[in-house]
Design a protein around this motif. Sequence first.
Motif, PDB file in Angstrom:
ATOM      1  N   GLU A  48       0.809  -1.227   0.000  1.00 37.31           N
ATOM      2  CA  GLU A  48       0.000   0.000   0.000  1.00 37.31           C
ATOM      3  C   GLU A  48       0.844   1.280   0.000  1.00 37.31           C
ATOM      4  N   GLN A  49       2.161   1.138  -0.166  1.00 35.99           N
ATOM      5  CA  GLN A  49       3.085   2.270  -0.185  1.00 35.99           C
ATOM      6  C   GLN A  49       3.865   2.280  -1.504  1.00 35.99           C
ATOM      7  N   PRO A  50       3.263   2.791  -2.568  1.00 33.14           N
ATOM      8  CA  PRO A  50       3.921   2.746  -3.874  1.00 33.14           C
ATOM      9  C   PRO A  50       5.055   3.758  -4.055  1.00 33.14           C
ATOM     10  N   ILE A  51       5.185   4.689  -3.106  1.00 29.72           N
ATOM     11  CA  ILE A  51       6.171   5.767  -3.228  1.00 29.72           C
ATOM     12  C   ILE A  51       7.012   5.843  -1.957  1.00 29.72           C
ATOM     13  N   PHE A  52       8.307   6.038  -2.127  1.00 28.29           N
ATOM     14  CA  PHE A  52       9.230   6.363  -1.039  1.00 28.29           C
ATOM     15  C   PHE A  52       9.492   7.851  -1.160  1.00 28.29           C
ATOM     16  N   TYR A  53       9.276   8.598  -0.091  1.00 32.35           N
ATOM     17  CA  TYR A  53       9.380  10.044  -0.210  1.00 32.35           C
ATOM     18  C   TYR A  53      10.352  10.675   0.794  1.00 32.35           C
ATOM     19  N   PRO A  54      11.623  10.750   0.443  1.00 27.30           N
ATOM     20  CA  PRO A  54      12.547  11.537   1.256  1.00 27.30           C
ATOM     21  C   PRO A  54      12.244  13.020   1.059  1.00 27.30           C
ATOM     22  N   VAL A  55      12.473  13.816   2.092  1.00 27.75           N
ATOM     23  CA  VAL A  55      12.152  15.237   2.025  1.00 27.75           C
ATOM     24  C   VAL A  55      13.419  16.077   1.945  1.00 27.75           C
ATOM     25  N   THR A  56      13.250  17.332   1.524  1.00 30.95           N
ATOM     26  CA  THR A  56      14.404  18.168   1.209  1.00 30.95           C
ATOM     27  C   THR A  56      14.905  19.028   2.366  1.00 30.95           C
ATOM     28  N   THR A  57      14.134  19.094   3.473  1.00 33.30           N
ATOM     29  CA  THR A  57      14.605  19.897   4.609  1.00 33.30           C
ATOM     30  C   THR A  57      14.409  19.145   5.921  1.00 33.30           C
ATOM     31  N   GLU A  58      15.299  19.421   6.844  1.00 38.58           N
ATOM     32  CA  GLU A  58      15.174  18.809   8.162  1.00 38.58           C
ATOM     33  C   GLU A  58      13.916  19.308   8.870  1.00 38.58           C
ATOM     34  N   ALA A  59      13.573  20.584   8.687  1.00 37.86           N
ATOM     35  CA  ALA A  59      12.375  21.133   9.344  1.00 37.86           C
ATOM     36  C   ALA A  59      11.115  20.383   8.924  1.00 37.86           C
ATOM     37  N   TYR A  60      10.996  20.056   7.663  1.00 40.42           N
ATOM     38  CA  TYR A  60       9.845  19.299   7.169  1.00 40.42           C
ATOM     39  C   TYR A  60       9.854  17.890   7.761  1.00 40.42           C
ATOM     40  N   ALA A  61      10.996  17.242   7.813  1.00 37.53           N
ATOM     41  CA  ALA A  61      11.097  15.900   8.388  1.00 37.53           C
ATOM     42  C   ALA A  61      10.739  15.914   9.873  1.00 37.53           C
ATOM     43  N   ILE A  62      11.189  16.934  10.588  1.00 32.67           N
ATOM     44  CA  ILE A  62      10.856  17.060  12.011  1.00 32.67           C
ATOM     45  C   ILE A  62       9.346  17.179  12.185  1.00 32.67           C
ATOM     46  N   ARG A  63       8.735  17.988  11.370  1.00 31.43           N
ATOM     47  CA  ARG A  63       7.283  18.184  11.469  1.00 31.43           C
ATOM     48  C   ARG A  63       6.534  16.859  11.274  1.00 31.43           C
ATOM     49  N   ILE A  64       6.938  16.091  10.274  1.00 32.19           N
ATOM     50  CA  ILE A  64       6.273  14.807  10.020  1.00 32.19           C
ATOM     51  C   ILE A  64       6.535  13.832  11.168  1.00 32.19           C
TER      52      ILE A  64
END
Length: 116
Positions: free
Chosen positions: A35-51
């Motif tokens: 059910e996870q067709p996409i792997f999504y690394p993010v471009t900023t640490e702030a965005y990763a922290i939020r998630i």
Amino acid sequence: MGDMSTVTLWRPVGPEELALIRASGMRAFPPRLPEQPIFYPVTTEAYAIRIARDWNVPASGSGYVTRFDVPRDFLDRYAVQTAGGREFQEYWIPAEDLAAFNAAIVGDIVVTASFP
């Protein structure tokens, strides 16, 4: 950290995914679930922290931020996607490309933050 030939990315993960990353010797992300067709690394640490803080903690009790480097020329085949605002940018790596993505990671995957 990233240099002219690599891009530093972040990936928020829960405790189960982190256990699988640790089992790889901090060298690879686990395969996606059906059910996870996409792997999504993010471009900023702030965005990763939020998630990690706002999504992973309520879903699984804890959240972690990982950091890793990928060669720029490898990432050039994927477009940066914007998820709701300029500060929320991520790459969408198809699940079938994850093995190649993992093979391209330069160095180790590092945990930079944990919540709660």
